[in-house]
Each structure stands twice: as structure tokens, then as C-alpha cells.
Scaffold this motif. Sequence first.
Motif, PDB file in Angstrom:
ATOM      1  N   UNK A  42       0.849  -1.193   0.000  1.00 53.39           N
ATOM      2  CA  UNK A  42       0.000   0.000   0.000  1.00 53.39           C
ATOM      3  C   UNK A  42       0.885   1.243   0.000  1.00 53.39           C
ATOM      4  N   UNK A  43       0.524   2.222  -0.810  1.00 49.13           N
ATOM      5  CA  UNK A  43       1.239   3.495  -0.849  1.00 49.13           C
ATOM      6  C   UNK A  43       0.251   4.627  -0.592  1.00 49.13           C
ATOM      7  N   UNK A  44       0.760   5.703  -0.044  1.00 48.91           N
ATOM      8  CA  UNK A  44      -0.074   6.871   0.211  1.00 48.91           C
ATOM      9  C   UNK A  44       0.806   8.106   0.166  1.00 48.91           C
ATOM     10  N   UNK A  45       0.330   9.123  -0.511  1.00 47.51           N
ATOM     11  CA  UNK A  45       1.092  10.360  -0.576  1.00 47.51           C
ATOM     12  C   UNK A  45       0.355  11.407  -1.371  1.00 47.51           C
ATOM     13  N   UNK A  46       0.797  12.647  -1.258  1.00 46.54           N
ATOM     14  CA  UNK A  46       0.172  13.733  -2.012  1.00 46.54           C
ATOM     15  C   UNK A  46       0.473  13.619  -3.499  1.00 46.54           C
ATOM     16  N   UNK A  47      -0.493  13.967  -4.310  1.00 43.47           N
ATOM     17  CA  UNK A  47      -0.376  13.815  -5.754  1.00 43.47           C
ATOM     18  C   UNK A  47       0.507  14.894  -6.377  1.00 43.47           C
ATOM     19  N   UNK A  66      11.177  16.450 -10.774  1.00 41.30           N
ATOM     20  CA  UNK A  66      10.559  17.595 -10.101  1.00 41.30           C
ATOM     21  C   UNK A  66       9.672  17.218  -8.926  1.00 41.30           C
ATOM     22  N   UNK A  67       9.173  16.009  -8.899  1.00 38.48           N
ATOM     23  CA  UNK A  67       8.350  15.571  -7.767  1.00 38.48           C
ATOM     24  C   UNK A  67       9.208  15.469  -6.513  1.00 38.48           C
ATOM     25  N   UNK A  68       8.582  15.723  -5.375  1.00 37.95           N
ATOM     26  CA  UNK A  68       9.277  15.662  -4.094  1.00 37.95           C
ATOM     27  C   UNK A  68       9.195  14.249  -3.512  1.00 37.95           C
ATOM     28  N   UNK A  69      10.156  13.886  -2.668  1.00 33.29           N
ATOM     29  CA  UNK A  69      10.081  12.587  -2.002  1.00 33.29           C
ATOM     30  C   UNK A  69       8.752  12.417  -1.271  1.00 33.29           C
ATOM     31  N   UNK A 138       2.627  21.025 -15.557  1.00 29.95           N
ATOM     32  CA  UNK A 138       2.720  20.095 -14.448  1.00 29.95           C
ATOM     33  C   UNK A 138       1.917  20.622 -13.272  1.00 29.95           C
ATOM     34  N   UNK A 139       1.425  19.709 -12.449  1.00 30.88           N
ATOM     35  CA  UNK A 139       0.650  20.064 -11.257  1.00 30.88           C
ATOM     36  C   UNK A 139      -0.577  20.908 -11.583  1.00 30.88           C
ATOM     37  N   UNK A 140      -1.295  20.477 -12.612  1.00 30.43           N
ATOM     38  CA  UNK A 140      -2.623  21.002 -12.914  1.00 30.43           C
ATOM     39  C   UNK A 140      -3.625  19.890 -12.617  1.00 30.43           C
ATOM     40  N   UNK A 141      -4.897  20.229 -12.530  1.00 26.17           N
ATOM     41  CA  UNK A 141      -5.909  19.201 -12.299  1.00 26.17           C
ATOM     42  C   UNK A 141      -5.924  18.207 -13.457  1.00 26.17           C
ATOM     43  N   UNK A 142      -5.962  16.916 -13.133  1.00 27.02           N
ATOM     44  CA  UNK A 142      -6.011  15.868 -14.152  1.00 27.02           C
ATOM     45  C   UNK A 142      -7.164  14.927 -13.832  1.00 27.02           C
ATOM     46  N   UNK A 143      -7.433  14.038 -14.780  1.00 27.53           N
ATOM     47  CA  UNK A 143      -8.410  12.969 -14.550  1.00 27.53           C
ATOM     48  C   UNK A 143      -7.696  11.642 -14.785  1.00 27.53           C
ATOM     49  N   UNK A 150      -6.297  16.630  -7.985  1.00 29.90           N
ATOM     50  CA  UNK A 150      -5.643  17.938  -7.909  1.00 29.90           C
ATOM     51  C   UNK A 150      -4.308  17.790  -7.185  1.00 29.90           C
ATOM     52  N   UNK A 151      -3.354  18.648  -7.479  1.00 31.28           N
ATOM     53  CA  UNK A 151      -2.080  18.585  -6.773  1.00 31.28           C
ATOM     54  C   UNK A 151      -2.290  18.644  -5.263  1.00 31.28           C
ATOM     55  N   UNK A 152      -1.646  17.754  -4.540  1.00 28.60           N
ATOM     56  CA  UNK A 152      -1.775  17.740  -3.093  1.00 28.60           C
ATOM     57  C   UNK A 152      -2.885  16.856  -2.564  1.00 28.60           C
TER      58      UNK A 152
END
Length: 222
Positions: A42-47, A66-69, A138-143, A150-152
Motif C-alpha cells: 500500500x502506498x499513500x502520498x500527495x499527488x 521535479x516531484x518531491x520525495x 505540471x501540477x494542474x488538475x487531471x483525470x 488535484x495537486x496535493x
Amino acid sequence: MSGIIESGDGFRDVPTTTLADLLGRAQVMDIGIRPLWSGTPRVAGPAFTVRCPPGDNLMLHAAIHRAEPGQVIVVESGDVDHALAGGNVCAVARRRGVAAFVADGVIRDLAEVREMGFPVFARGVIPIPGAKNAVEPLNAEVRCGGVKVRPGDIVVADEEGVVVVPADRREEILAAARKKLAKEAEETLDAWEKAHRAKIDALLAERGFTEHVAADTPSTGA
């Protein structure tokens, strides 16, 4: 950014089934977005969100630098004819601390990805790579998988599927999930069965169900 990244930590112990019960169908990605190798944790983190037009993977390749750890890279694509990433891209993402890829598309080099233990949730694999031409924000709303991301937003993925927790509800949902899990842990199977039987019988009665015994079917003999 560090506060957002830390907010994903508490969700690693929360099954997607629990989150789905709390959030409903709209926040659950469709059945096609699945772990690509058995035993994926299982993974979990901000998008960290990425949009790749069909046949192109340039922006995912840009995103790994560019993504953060701790972030989960979420990709809108919808293309199953060209791979978004391969073994080296996944290896660099893993080395930089990216938690996982969740992609509405396909990858390649699955054996390498499986061997390195990098979690990828996607629609499958194909050996042909995409091009690198199209520039998208990058970091715009996606589907992805039918869900707006959304980012975050907190992305939680396991063998049951992928759930997106809106960023502005993360504390509310985490608290509700912990309360639900604690209640379930205290409940015995006998107690659950008794409550479940009462609930089902009440629903049947409300809907006009009546008990009856099926008529015997005459034997045809042999």
C-alpha cells in the motif's frame, strides 16, 4: 511543501476499502487502474499531477526530476498503445523518493520494475515507448481512472484499488477512518453477524420479502 508531504503518512495504515466507504464511488479509480506486480505494498502520498497526450510521455519524464520525495505521480493519459515509462524512469523515480506511479495508461520493462520493487498502478504493459514532443503544465488538475485529481490530494493505492482523498478533507477523512477502523477492531465476528442479520432482515421486510419454501420438483427418474 513539507507539510503536505507529511500529511500522507497517516494514510499508509488505512485500507482503500475503508476510504471508499467514507468517500463513495466518485473518489475511487476504475477497475483498470491496478497494481502491476503481485505483492505491491500500500502506498499513500500527495499527488504530483501530470498530463500526457496519447502517444507522448515527455511530461512524465520531466516529472520524475521535479516531484518531491513521498509524492505519488499521477498521470492522465488514457493511451494503452504506447508506454509512458520504462525501467530506468521508474528507477530514477524510486531513487528520488517518489512513492509510486498511478497512471491512466501503460508502462514497459515490468520485470525490472518488479525486481526493484517500485509500485506502479496502471492499465498494463506494452513494449513500444511513446514519443517526447508534447509540453503540458505540471501540477494542474487531471483525470485518472475517472477521478479528478488535484495537486496535493492524497492518493492511497493498494491491491484493492486507488482512492483519492481531496486535500481539503484529508484531516476529516483520516480522523473518520481511524475511528471506523478502531470500532471494527473491537467488534467480534459474532457481534457483526448479529447486527448484520438484523440489518438485512429489516431491509428485506421493508421491501416486501416474505419467506417461502420452494415447491418440490418431481423427480424424472433415471
